[in-house]
Structure formats: C-alpha cells, structure tokens
Design an enzyme around this catalytic site. Structure first.
Site, mmCIF file in Angstrom:
data_model
loop_
_atom_site.group_PDB
_atom_site.id
_atom_site.type_symbol
_atom_site.label_atom_id
_atom_site.label_comp_id
_atom_site.label_asym_id
_atom_site.label_seq_id
_atom_site.Cartn_x
_atom_site.Cartn_y
_atom_site.Cartn_z
ATOM 1 N N ARG A 58 13.248 -16.441 -32.060
ATOM 2 C CA ARG A 58 11.684 -16.503 -32.532
ATOM 3 C C ARG A 58 11.229 -17.525 -33.116
ATOM 4 O O ARG A 58 10.196 -18.102 -32.591
ATOM 5 C CB ARG A 58 11.494 -15.144 -33.505
ATOM 6 N N THR A 59 12.089 -18.172 -34.175
ATOM 7 C CA THR A 59 11.614 -19.341 -34.942
ATOM 8 C C THR A 59 11.425 -20.489 -34.037
ATOM 9 O O THR A 59 10.112 -20.963 -34.008
ATOM 10 C CB THR A 59 12.582 -19.637 -35.819
ATOM 11 N N LYS A 88 28.280 -37.907 -34.701
ATOM 12 C CA LYS A 88 28.891 -39.409 -34.853
ATOM 13 C C LYS A 88 28.933 -39.593 -36.290
ATOM 14 O O LYS A 88 29.624 -40.717 -36.621
ATOM 15 C CB LYS A 88 28.155 -40.409 -34.032
ATOM 16 N N HIS A 137 12.927 -19.203 -45.927
ATOM 17 C CA HIS A 137 12.459 -19.454 -44.695
ATOM 18 C C HIS A 137 10.892 -19.257 -44.896
ATOM 19 O O HIS A 137 10.427 -18.128 -44.678
ATOM 20 C CB HIS A 137 13.005 -18.478 -44.013
HETATM 21 C C1 NCD Z 1 15.919 -14.532 -39.771
HETATM 22 C C2 NCD Z 1 16.517 -16.110 -40.159
HETATM 23 O O1 NCD Z 1 16.818 -16.804 -39.283
HETATM 24 O O2 NCD Z 1 16.528 -16.172 -41.131
HETATM 25 N N1 NCD Z 1 15.228 -14.556 -38.342
HETATM 26 C C3 NCD Z 1 14.052 -14.979 -38.292
HETATM 27 O O3 NCD Z 1 13.985 -16.315 -38.363
HETATM 28 N N2 NCD Z 1 13.095 -14.282 -37.826
HETATM 29 C C4 NCD Z 1 16.559 -13.388 -40.234
HETATM 30 C C5 NCD Z 1 18.075 -13.317 -39.828
HETATM 31 O O4 NCD Z 1 18.613 -14.153 -39.060
HETATM 32 O O5 NCD Z 1 18.540 -12.226 -40.128
#
Ligand code: NCD
Length: 312
Positions: A58-59, A88, A137
């Site tokens: 998704r991200t 490297k 995040h």
């Molecule tokens: C999350 C992450 O990568 O922190 N996913 C996301 O970006 N929507 C949640 C997860 O991986 O559990």
C-alpha cells in the site's frame, strides 16, 4: 503553522492540530483526482524517488500512484538494501545527498528506527518517512485521521481502542501521538509484553488524555467508537517462538462484534493476518479497505504540499 514546502514528514509530533486539519482539508480537495473524476497535472515536472528497504504494498504503490496521477514522475527502488550501493557499503547519508540532488521528493522505508531521520538530515529535499522500523509511520496516521473524520464526522469525544502489537507497531505510535491534539479517550489493548512504549503513553498522559490499558479485548470492545486492529510484527521479534506465542493473541470474531457498538468503525493499516478474519469484511462497520483507499487523497495532498505545488 508549519511551512510545508520542503518539509520532511518524519513524525506526527511535528504537527499541531491546525497543521493536521490543514492537511485534511487539502486531502479532501484531492478526492476528485483520487477517484479520477477530474484530472490534474499539478505535479508536472516533479520527480519522486521511492526507496524501500522493507516490504510494502500500500505505502509504496499509493505514494507512487498519487505522484503519477497528479502528473509527476517516479523512480523507484524496492529491495533497496540489495539493489542499491548500500550493499557496497555506502552510507544512508551519502545516498541521501545523491538521490536528493536527482529528485524533488523522496519516500523512504527502512527497518532501523531513526534511520529515515538520519537520511533526511543529509539532504534539503523533502523526505516522507514511510516507516522506520518500529518507530513511526506518520503518513499512515494522517490517513487514519482522515478515515476517522470521514466515517465519524469528528474525532473529539470518541473512544479509540488500539489492539494487538502496540510495542512494535509503528502506525499506532504515530496515531497515538497525533491524537494528542484531540479530546479522545484511548484504550490500549495489548499483552503485557507488547504494550504501548512508555515514551508514547507517558507523553499522552502529560497531555491529560484519559488512557486505559488492558489485556482484555472482550471487556474493552463494547466501549469503543473506533477499533484500530494491528498485526503482530513478526519481523521485529528476534525469537520466533516468542512471536508464535503472541501471533494469534487477539482475533476479532463475529461474537466480539456483537458486543460492539452499532456505529463502531473497525480499522487496520493492513496487511492483516489472522487478527481480522475475512467474515468480518462484510460487516458494515469494517472500514479497513476504505482506509487503504484513503491513502491516495492524503498522499496526493502531502506530495503537493511538500513539493510546493500547493502553498497557502
Ligand atoms: C503497516 C506498516 O508497514 O507499518 N502497513 C502499512 O504501511 N499500511 C502495518 C504493518 O505492516 O503491520
């Protein structure tokens, strides 16, 4: 208000309530472009680099789609640990200097907490923290705020439960810190070993926010307006047996959903493993797929702001 043009988005702690509400307003204005009802090339001539040192669906794709749908272009490195000169022995700081001189904005994900901050400090180009290990995040937390506002109309007055791996889950760290600015009650539902880090919960306590911590999901669910489920973060455990012990610690069931409010919303940053079985998907209270879709307008808004395509 912060100056968004050129800003690194590293932590939700950078933002005031007014900043966040401004991002929400800009994200809302992106809805016609996100749903392709209208076209825009407001990011024409701008280039994004996405550097991912950890898996992502998704991200990475929603940031890249957001950039391209607004007319911008993208260079992308998945599996950057293997495919870049980091393999490297190049430092993240040197990489930042180089990539920052090629593009207008960078999205970066890395397994080490604080690494994205170190990277960002070596380049004036704006960097979006797309997840730094168990750290933060922040763009996900803005998507979560957008989703709550869209579904509930407000955040003030709500009881928000966060359930699962609150220790290693970076999305809940960012979301809890963002909710500092709202009049919410927070309920942290986690086993003792995976509870919300003290740095996050003490910060909330200092703001005078009511916080309840419990291990009992069945007891807590009935009082919630928002239930934010999380995955147990297998990749953060050094001991696989320890992971197995917690892997299925909380699983949402139809029986639990019967105890919940009729207007509860169930959120999850995804990917889900067993914590939300697919039976729940058809419950009208399940909002996690809408939440994932909201990644597009929110990230469109953030890209337009940090590149200076939208200024006040
Ligand atoms: C999350 C992450 O990568 O922190 N996913 C996301 O970006 N929507 C949640 C997860 O991986 O559990």
């Amino acid at each position: 208000m912060v100056q968004f043009k050129g800003l690194d988005i590293l932590s939700t702690k950078q933002f005031s309530r007014d900043d966040l509400m401004y991002v929400m307003k800009i994200a809302k204005s992106m809805e016609p472009f996100a749903s392709c009802k209208k076209q825009s090339d407001m990011l024409k001539g701008k280039m994004l680099a996405s550097l991912f040192f950890e898996p992502s669906t998704r991200t990475r794709l929603s940031i890249e789609c957001s950039m391209q749908r607004l007319g911008g272009r993208v260079v992308s490195m998945a599996e950057a640990a293997q495919s870049s000169s980091i393999s490297k022995g190049e430092s993240l700081q040197d990489m930042a200097r180089i990539v920052g001189s090629y593009v207008d904005v960078i999205a970066m994900r890395h397994p080490v907490e604080g690494s994205v901050h170190a990277f960002a400090s070596a380049t004036p180009t704006p960097v979006l923290n797309a997840g730094d290990g168990p750290g933060e995040h922040p763009t996900q937390a803005m998507i979560d705020l957008y989703t709550i506002l869209k579904e509930k109309g407000t955040v003030d007055g709500l009881t928000v439960g966060m359930c699962g791996d609150l220790r290693y889950g970076r999305t809940v760290h960012s979301l809890a810190s963002l909710l500092y600015h709202f009049k919410v009650k927070l309920v942290f539902i986690a086993p003792q070993e995976l509870k919300m880090p003290a740095a996050v919960s003490q910060g909330l306590g200092l703001q005078g926010l009511p916080i309840e911590e419990t291990t009992d999901f069945g007891d807590a669910i009935g009082g919630l307006d928002v239930l934010y489920m999380t995955r147990v973060q297998r990749e953060r455990f050094t001991n696989q047996q320890e992971y197995e012990k917690f892997a299925r610690v909380y699983e949402l069931s139809e029986k639990l959903m019967q105890k919940a409010k009729k207007d509860l919303i169930v959120m999850h940053p995804l990917p889900r493993i067993t914590e939300i079985p697919t039976e729940i998907d058809t419950d009208p209270r399940a909002k996690y797929f809408e939440q994932a879709r909201n990644g597009i307008p929110v990230r469109m808004g953030l890209l337009a702001l940090v590149t200076g395509a939208i200024t006040k």
